[in-house]
Write a protein that holds these residues in place. Structure first.
Motif, PDB file in Angstrom:
ATOM      1  N   TYR A  60       0.822  -1.215   0.000  1.00  0.00           N
ATOM      2  CA  TYR A  60       0.000   0.000   0.000  1.00  0.00           C
ATOM      3  C   TYR A  60       0.854   1.263   0.000  1.00  0.00           C
ATOM      4  O   TYR A  60       0.517   2.263  -0.640  1.00  0.00           O
ATOM      5  N   GLN A  61       1.996   1.216   0.673  1.00  0.00           N
ATOM      6  CA  GLN A  61       2.845   2.400   0.797  1.00  0.00           C
ATOM      7  C   GLN A  61       3.771   2.613  -0.396  1.00  0.00           C
ATOM      8  O   GLN A  61       4.457   3.629  -0.470  1.00  0.00           O
ATOM      9  N   SER A  62       3.827   1.658  -1.346  1.00  0.00           N
ATOM     10  CA  SER A  62       4.659   1.828  -2.540  1.00  0.00           C
ATOM     11  C   SER A  62       3.826   2.400  -3.682  1.00  0.00           C
ATOM     12  O   SER A  62       2.616   2.194  -3.743  1.00  0.00           O
ATOM     13  N   ASP A  63       4.488   3.132  -4.573  1.00  0.00           N
ATOM     14  CA  ASP A  63       3.811   3.725  -5.732  1.00  0.00           C
ATOM     15  C   ASP A  63       4.042   2.823  -6.940  1.00  0.00           C
ATOM     16  O   ASP A  63       4.980   3.019  -7.718  1.00  0.00           O
ATOM     17  N   ILE A  64       3.206   1.814  -7.093  1.00  0.00           N
ATOM     18  CA  ILE A  64       3.418   0.789  -8.107  1.00  0.00           C
ATOM     19  C   ILE A  64       3.337   1.354  -9.519  1.00  0.00           C
ATOM     20  O   ILE A  64       4.158   1.033 -10.390  1.00  0.00           O
ATOM     21  N   LYS A  65       2.384   2.226  -9.779  1.00  0.00           N
ATOM     22  CA  LYS A  65       2.137   2.694 -11.147  1.00  0.00           C
ATOM     23  C   LYS A  65       3.309   3.470 -11.742  1.00  0.00           C
ATOM     24  O   LYS A  65       3.647   3.292 -12.909  1.00  0.00           O
ATOM     25  N   THR A  66       3.931   4.331 -10.973  1.00  0.00           N
ATOM     26  CA  THR A  66       4.952   5.223 -11.522  1.00  0.00           C
ATOM     27  C   THR A  66       6.382   4.720 -11.346  1.00  0.00           C
ATOM     28  O   THR A  66       7.287   5.173 -12.049  1.00  0.00           O
ATOM     29  N   VAL A 180      -3.523  -8.497  -2.708  1.00  0.00           N
ATOM     30  CA  VAL A 180      -4.391  -7.968  -3.765  1.00  0.00           C
ATOM     31  C   VAL A 180      -4.971  -6.621  -3.345  1.00  0.00           C
ATOM     32  O   VAL A 180      -4.999  -5.666  -4.146  1.00  0.00           O
ATOM     33  N   LEU A 181      -5.423  -6.526  -2.104  1.00  0.00           N
ATOM     34  CA  LEU A 181      -5.958  -5.253  -1.613  1.00  0.00           C
ATOM     35  C   LEU A 181      -4.883  -4.163  -1.631  1.00  0.00           C
ATOM     36  O   LEU A 181      -5.155  -3.012  -1.996  1.00  0.00           O
ATOM     37  N   GLY A 182      -3.677  -4.519  -1.256  1.00  0.00           N
ATOM     38  CA  GLY A 182      -2.586  -3.550  -1.270  1.00  0.00           C
ATOM     39  C   GLY A 182      -2.308  -3.033  -2.666  1.00  0.00           C
ATOM     40  O   GLY A 182      -2.101  -1.830  -2.870  1.00  0.00           O
ATOM     41  N   CYS A 187      -2.551   1.211  -6.664  1.00  0.00           N
ATOM     42  CA  CYS A 187      -2.794   1.599  -8.061  1.00  0.00           C
ATOM     43  C   CYS A 187      -3.913   2.636  -8.174  1.00  0.00           C
ATOM     44  O   CYS A 187      -3.865   3.527  -9.036  1.00  0.00           O
ATOM     45  N   ALA A 188      -4.926   2.519  -7.328  1.00  0.00           N
ATOM     46  CA  ALA A 188      -6.062   3.443  -7.387  1.00  0.00           C
ATOM     47  C   ALA A 188      -5.810   4.728  -6.605  1.00  0.00           C
ATOM     48  O   ALA A 188      -6.606   5.667  -6.676  1.00  0.00           O
ATOM     49  N   GLY A 189      -4.709   4.768  -5.865  1.00  0.00           N
ATOM     50  CA  GLY A 189      -4.398   5.958  -5.085  1.00  0.00           C
ATOM     51  C   GLY A 189      -5.316   6.161  -3.895  1.00  0.00           C
ATOM     52  O   GLY A 189      -5.484   7.280  -3.417  1.00  0.00           O
ATOM     53  N   ILE A 190      -5.909   5.085  -3.411  1.00  0.00           N
ATOM     54  CA  ILE A 190      -6.818   5.181  -2.263  1.00  0.00           C
ATOM     55  C   ILE A 190      -6.002   5.297  -0.979  1.00  0.00           C
ATOM     56  O   ILE A 190      -5.099   4.502  -0.735  1.00  0.00           O
TER      57      ILE A 190
END
Length: 318
Positions: A60-66, A180-182, A187-190
């Protein structure tokens, strides 16, 4: 960083885990403060609450998309899948005791990346260079758990041929659900409310110490001798043979420093402590699974030191 500092780094990362196991063993076998029944209940709590919180928090704390390294992530995921398929073909033909087959398979392919990956990279390169390790964790940890459920369901003492049940075990696995939730949240920036995020973080901090205390408490020295041969070759394949094949490939792809270290740790970290918990939950040989965690952790003090030292000498880790 000279050889002595590399040795200190490896020791400081791994030694606290040994100390926790020793404390757990003493608490269960040398005092009346804990017993096997308490360990069993605490195991379920770690598996269903603390470890899922830790996995979710890390991803959750990582920025997967960028920040995702596409080629490296594809290689890590692909090589893990190929390794798993090879093990599913080879291990049942070598290991005759059925309740050990799934344990051996996951013992070779499944690394303790969620604990060691970011920690070792941060120790060497600082927290600002742990992005690759965090993203690889988001990809590899769900795969580790997914493949482990399959291995323990299909190659266990109670072989499961009903794929609906296997899929059900996968869907209901708390570690997979948390991963999966993470990924979805990242990815959704929630973003979670601060109070919720703090609570999840606090629960996540309990995962490693309690898991290793339980592992130490459940360790049975009387059963080590019978598993030495099996454990020995599993540790050799995992900690020496596999890295010897994979590290040159990663280097040839052009990765260096923090990225190289992040990738090689996927192949040369100890067996995941959660593999012991999952083996116990699945009714497999949890003693062998626990011994693989302990022995691979001991071996990693030497193998990680040698690997880091050699790669620094060759100029690949600066």
């Amino acid at each position: 960083m000279d050889a002595s500092l590399n040795l200190i780094l490896s020791f400081n990362v791994i030694a606290p885990l040994f100390f926790l196991m020793i404390i757990g063993y003493v608490l269960v076998h040398g005092t009346k403060l804990a017993d096997k029944e308490l360990c069993s209940k605490a195991n379920a709590l770690v598996f269903k609450v603390f470890l899922p919180c830790m996995l979710f928090k890390n991803i959750y704390q990582s920025d997967i998309k960028t920040q995702m390294k596409g080629e490296l992530c594809l290689f890590a995921a692909g090589s893990l899948l190929v390794l798993f398929l090879l093990l599913c073909f080879i291990v049942p033909r070598v290991v005759k005791q059925e309740n050990q087959q799934g344990v051996v398979i996951q013992g070779i392919f499944r690394s303790n990346y969620v604990i060691f990956g970011v920690a070792v990279v941060e120790s060497m390169y600082g927290s600002e260079n742990t992005v690759t390790a965090a993203i690889l964790s988001a990809i590899l940890v769900p795969m580790y758990n997914l493949l482990a459920v399959i291995a323990l369901s299909v190659f266990g003492e109670k072989r499961e041929h009903d794929w609906k049940k296997v899929i059900g075990n996968i869907v209901k696995n708390p570690l997979i659900l948390a991963s999966v939730l993470g990924i979805l949240f990242s990815c959704a920036g929630i973003r979670l409310p601060q109070a919720v995020e703090t609570t999840v973080s606090d629960l996540a901090k309990l995962a490693t110490p309690i898991a290793f205390l339980i592992l130490g408490g459940d360790f049975d020295f009387s059963k080590v001798k019978g598993n030495l041969k099996t454990a020995g070759w599993v540790i050799f394949v995992k900690m020496i043979a596999l890295p010897a094949v994979m590290i040159p490939i990663i280097i040839s792809m052009g990765y260096r420093n923090a990225e190289l270290l992040s990738a090689l740790l996927a192949y040369q970290t100890p067996v995941a402590v959660s593999s012991y918990i999952m083996a116990q939950q699945a009714g497999a040989d949890e003693q062998l699974a626990g011994q693989l965690v302990v022995f691979s952790s001991a071996a990693s003090v030497v193998t990680l030191f040698v690997t880091i030292f050699l790669l620094r000498q060759l100029g690949y880790l600066l």
